[in-house]
Scaffold this active site. Structure first.
Site, PDB file in Angstrom:
ATOM      1  N   ASP A 248      -6.076   5.580   4.362  1.00 39.81           N
ATOM      2  CA  ASP A 248      -4.788   5.623   4.511  1.00 39.81           C
ATOM      3  C   ASP A 248      -4.281   5.408   6.046  1.00 39.81           C
ATOM      4  OD1 ASP A 248      -4.916   7.179   2.392  1.00 39.81           O
ATOM      5  OD2 ASP A 248      -3.473   8.537   2.842  1.00 39.81           O
TER       6      ASP A 248
ATOM      7  N   HIS B 112       0.226  17.579   9.111  1.00 42.25           N
ATOM      8  CA  HIS B 112      -1.177  17.017   8.737  1.00 42.25           C
ATOM      9  C   HIS B 112      -1.961  17.632   9.736  1.00 42.25           C
ATOM     10  CE1 HIS B 112       1.372  13.847   7.107  1.00 42.25           C
ATOM     11  NE2 HIS B 112       0.924  13.912   5.908  1.00 42.25           N
TER      12      HIS B 112
ATOM     13  N   TYR C  93       8.823  11.029   9.040  1.00 43.29           N
ATOM     14  CA  TYR C  93       9.123  10.206   8.106  1.00 43.29           C
ATOM     15  C   TYR C  93      10.449   9.962   7.278  1.00 43.29           C
ATOM     16  CZ  TYR C  93       4.194   9.806   9.008  1.00 43.29           C
ATOM     17  OH  TYR C  93       3.207   9.891   9.759  1.00 43.29           O
TER      18      TYR C  93
ATOM     19  N   ASP D 105       2.592  18.816  13.844  1.00 44.13           N
ATOM     20  CA  ASP D 105       2.662  18.111  12.863  1.00 44.13           C
ATOM     21  C   ASP D 105       2.294  18.401  11.438  1.00 44.13           C
ATOM     22  OD1 ASP D 105       2.563  14.457  12.483  1.00 44.13           O
ATOM     23  OD2 ASP D 105       1.291  15.470  10.974  1.00 44.13           O
TER      24      ASP D 105
ATOM     25  N   HIS E  99      -5.262  11.491  13.846  1.00 47.22           N
ATOM     26  CA  HIS E  99      -6.180  11.638  12.924  1.00 47.22           C
ATOM     27  C   HIS E  99      -7.363  10.790  13.213  1.00 47.22           C
ATOM     28  CE1 HIS E  99      -3.737  13.607  10.116  1.00 47.22           C
ATOM     29  NE2 HIS E  99      -2.792  12.627  10.141  1.00 47.22           N
TER      30      HIS E  99
ATOM     31  N   ASP F  83       1.003  -1.100   0.060  1.00 45.96           N
ATOM     32  CA  ASP F  83      -0.007  -0.073  -0.229  1.00 45.96           C
ATOM     33  C   ASP F  83       0.776   1.116  -0.073  1.00 45.96           C
ATOM     34  OD1 ASP F  83      -1.527   2.155   0.538  1.00 45.96           O
ATOM     35  OD2 ASP F  83      -2.723   1.097   2.088  1.00 45.96           O
TER      36      ASP F  83
ATOM     37  N   ASP G  99       7.128  15.575  10.648  1.00 43.52           N
ATOM     38  CA  ASP G  99       6.903  15.441   9.061  1.00 43.52           C
ATOM     39  C   ASP G  99       6.922  17.139   8.604  1.00 43.52           C
ATOM     40  OD1 ASP G  99       4.513  15.900  10.537  1.00 43.52           O
ATOM     41  OD2 ASP G  99       3.707  14.041   9.392  1.00 43.52           O
TER      42      ASP G  99
HETATM   43  C1  FKS Z   1       1.278   9.013   1.106  1.00 42.69           C
HETATM   44  C2  FKS Z   1      -0.174   9.562   1.437  1.00 42.69           C
HETATM   45  C3  FKS Z   1      -0.334   9.225   2.981  1.00 42.69           C
HETATM   46  C4  FKS Z   1      -1.561   9.622   5.115  1.00 42.69           C
HETATM   47  C5  FKS Z   1      -0.799  10.720   5.998  1.00 42.69           C
HETATM   48  C6  FKS Z   1      -1.003  10.272   7.027  1.00 42.69           C
HETATM   49  C7  FKS Z   1      -0.218  11.297   7.974  1.00 42.69           C
HETATM   50  C8  FKS Z   1      -0.106  10.689   9.452  1.00 42.69           C
HETATM   51  C9  FKS Z   1       0.591  11.711  10.493  1.00 42.69           C
HETATM   52  C10 FKS Z   1       0.620  11.087  11.896  1.00 42.69           C
HETATM   53  F1  FKS Z   1       1.066  11.863  12.714  1.00 42.69           F
HETATM   54  F2  FKS Z   1      -0.895  10.665  12.247  1.00 42.69           F
HETATM   55  F3  FKS Z   1       1.334   9.954  12.120  1.00 42.69           F
HETATM   56  N1  FKS Z   1      -1.331   9.818   3.543  1.00 42.69           N
HETATM   57  N2  FKS Z   1       1.764   9.900   0.052  1.00 42.69           N
HETATM   58  O1  FKS Z   1       1.714  11.872  10.147  1.00 42.69           O
HETATM   59  O2  FKS Z   1      -0.052  12.746  10.426  1.00 42.69           O
HETATM   60 ZN    ZN Z   2       1.720  13.955   9.885  1.00 42.22          ZN
END
Ligand code: FKS
Ligand code: ZN
Length: 675
Positions: A92, A174, A305, A172, A135, A20, A265
């Site tokens: 995700d 996101h 990441y 963060d 999330h 994935d 991130d």
């Molecule tokens: C890949 C698309 C991924 C999902 C991103 C999730 C981010 C998670 C996060 C947490 F802190 F929760 F870990 N999309 N190109 O970093 O916000």
């Molecule tokens: Zn994040």
């Protein structure tokens, strides 16, 4: 009072079991590299290690629905096919037979951290956890998150410890939509998040992540979103938002506890965030939050990441929690246009809820809503060629051998934890000559000379990073100021930020060549000072209006200080009637983020009462909380806003809107503003 570190290897024991692309970045190594970096740098050893525990069902049900919990509970017994199928209903995220166990530990780690901080076992702490939490929603997993760790922790703190106000800072990259939803209508939890948004084109692509979603009903104003509409945001962009939005609102709110969704991130090199802030920025973000809530701060790992950057950023955060001085931040050349637009929008959206933002500018004239691009309307931008970003490893953060040295006249006891400074070395004859010629012309006192030579010797030790902070009680404060400034500014490439607080006269210091920046807080303008490097901040009621003073410190002094980037901060307290200890300690504590923590405080010998509180701040103790701030004097808010606007042509970190400012090198204009 120490720093807790919570980590358990068990949380590395789940991973993605199928292909994935959306989830492949969320790997167990995120946790192991972070922890190893803390061990290798010796930081882990300096922390109080606190064990994890499982959150109970009752804890989890404070935030999640029973149906959802029942669903997740079955995952340990599912076949691979069933797990895939179960995963499909969410976005995700992935499940694994061991993730339910880890999710209970991650939430439980957050609760252990809250317990450790609230019971006073430690001052602050960090939990390294997987899965992340911000999330996840009442009845849904999302974005690698199963249970909402931070939301569970906030509810727990309210219930178990009667905490009245919780601040959640989500740095963060996101948007933690799960946290937003959970507390949308709750005025006891202030949620702040900045996030990559790109006009809703970035995951999780929600309309409600925009700046105008401010909370609902009683919770209106208690949800602060700063959407980034471009990538590559830098240190200046982050600091601007802290100084001009988060901190003013946070001080007005006055939390009893600060929880941080500490995702990294948002730093350089991260494949998800694509931002450009360097790891050392987290030292400053952490520091700036550490004087809220009497220092009660719990950081919970979320994203991050790029393993190299993640490990460095975690170390920067923990260093700061432990009280080590922050490195001088690099490249603060002011926020970019897009960041200013986001800041401008968010400030104006919150203007009606927060007194500190009352005079924030109207929404930008270029209607930002027309820029909202409906999903799928535009072509996907071409994939960036994966360029390898490099950034310098943050310098080692060595704490000086001596934290705080004091120069006190006979009869004044040395405060606990400080060292009475005695200069073993004789001053060289050249310096003595200079002193007697320039400063001691009329006074023929060997006493004065010996105090001044101690001050110089102290500054020299601070320059060599052998001593971090200093405090001196002096008879003649003007002379001491001139002496320190002359000496420090004579070193090549050194700049001194002089912060004067008081109604007294500031001596004429050499502010022509920019090697000294003077910011003078008082209640009336002086006529004799001029130029870009003398900045008078005149508050109507002087220091008796706590809110006005604090807002001026956050929105003017801090950004000026950061942009100026001094090698030494000289904090001078002249006759400062009406200034209460708590406010003074906030000022002192916040200034320690500059100049690698090198602050020297000068106080009038006559005023001995503040010695103890000052020493405590210089030693790194958090300032006491000031209580929710009342509205500052309207004239003062307008004045500070105006002053900032005028100075922002010269000082980019003072900008709060993307709209152009009329250049004003002649800051003497400000003299008219109180009229
Ligand atoms: C890949 C698309 C991924 C999902 C991103 C999730 C981010 C998670 C996060 C947490 F802190 F929760 F870990 N999309 N190109 O970093 O916000
Ligand atoms: Zn994040």
């Amino acid at each position: 009072m120490g720093t807790a570190l919570i980590y358990d290897e068990e949380m590395t024991k789940y991973k993605l079991l199928w292909v994935d692309p959306a989830c492949k970045i969320e790997v167990p190594e995120r946790l192991t590299v972070s922890h190893e970096a803390l061990v290798e740098s010796g930081l882990a050893d300096r922390c109080v290690s606190v064990p994890v525990r499982e959150a109970t069902e009752a804890d989890i049900l404070q935030v999640h629905s029973e149906e959802y919990l029942e669903g997740v509970k079955k995952t340990p017994y599912m076949t691979l096919e069933d797990l895939k199928e179960f995963t499909l209903q969410y976005g995700d995220v992935y499940f694994h037979p061991n993730i339910y166990h880890c999710a209970k530990l991650a939430a439980g780690a957050a609760l252990q951290l809250v317990d450790s901080v609230m019971t006073g076992k430690v001052r602050n702490g960090m939990a390294l956890v997987r899965p992340p939490g911000h999330h996840s929603m009442r009845s849904a997993a999302s974005g690698f998150c199963v249970f909402n760790n931070v939301a569970i922790a906030a509810q727990y703190a309210k219930q178990k410890y009667g905490v009245k106000r919780v601040l959640i800072v989500d740095w963060d990259v996101h948007h933690g939509q799960g946290v937003q939803h959970c507390f949308e209508d709750d005025p006891s939890v202030l949620y702040f998040s900045w996030h990559r948004y790109e006009h809703q084109k970035f995951w999780p692509n929600l309309r409600e992540s925009d700046f105008d979603c401010v909370g609902k009903e009683k919770g209106a104003g208690f949800n602060v979103n700063v959407p980034w509409n471009e990538v590559k945001m830098q240190n200046s962009d982050y600091l601007s938002v802290f100084c001009h939005l988060l901190l003013p609102v946070a001080y007005e709110f006055c939390p009893d506890l600060v929880l941080v969704c500490a995702g990294f991130d948002s730093a350089i090199g991260d494949p998800e965030g694509e931002m450009c802030a360097t790891p050392d920025i987290f030292a400053h973000l952490t520091h700036l939050l550490m004087n809220l809530a009497g220092g009660k701060l719990c950081a919970l790992l979320e994203g991050g990441y790029n393993l190299t950057c993640l490990a460095q950023s975690v170390c920067q955060t923990v260093h700061t929690l432990l009280g080590d001085p922050a490195p001088r931040p690099a490249d603060l050349h002011g926020p970019c246009k897009s960041a200013l637009e986001s800041l401008h929008c968010a400030r104006s959206a919150h203007r009606q809820y927060w007194a500190c933002l009352k005079h924030a500018a109207d929404l930008p004239t270029s209607d930002i809503s027309t820029k909202r691009i409906r999903l799928g309307e535009e072509d996907e931008k071409p994939l960036d060629t994966e360029e390898e970003l490099v950034w310098p490893e943050p310098p080692k953060r060595l704490a000086p051998a001596l934290r705080t040295a004091v120069v006190l006249p006979g009869g004044v006891a040395c405060p606990d934890g400080c060292n009475q400074f005695s200069s073993s070395e004789e001053l060289d004859p050249v310096t003595v000559n200079k002193l007697t010629e320039n400063l001691l012309k009329d006074v023929d006192e060997s006493d004065a000379l010996s105090i001044l030579s101690s001050l110089i010797a102290l500054v020299e030790k601070m320059e060599k990073n052998e001593i971090c902070t200093g405090l001196a009680l002096v008879q003649d404060i003007s002379m001491a100021m001139m002496c320190v400034v002359q000496h420090a500014a004579s070193a090549p490439d050194n700049r001194v930020l002089v912060v004067c607080v008081g109604y007294g006269e500031v001596p004429l210091l050499d502010t022509i060549n920019g090697k000294t920046l003077v910011v003078h807080f008082s209640n009336k303008e002086s006529e004799k000072h001029k130029g870009r490097y003398y900045i008078p901040v005149c508050l109507k009621k002087g220091f008796s209006d706590t809110s006005g003073f604090i807002q001026a410190v956050l929105g003017l002094l801090l950004p000026l200080g950061y942009e100026y980037d001094p090698g030494l901060v000289l904090l001078v307290r002249m006759s400062a009637g009406g200034l209460c200890d708590g406010v003074w300690q906030q000022l002192t504590g916040l200034l320690l983020g500059l100049a690698h923590g090198h602050t020297l405080v000068l106080m009038q010998d006559g005023e001995r009462a503040p010695v103890g509180p000052t020493a405590s701040s210089l030693l790194g103790d958090p300032a006491p909380s000031l209580g929710p701030l009342l509205a500052p004097l309207p004239e003062d808010v307008a004045y500070v806003e105006n002053l900032r606007h005028m100075l922002s042509a010269d000082w980019k970190l003072l900008q709060t809107t993307g709209e152009s400012t009329t250049a004003s090198s002649d800051i003497n204009m400000t003299h008219k503003m109180h009229a």
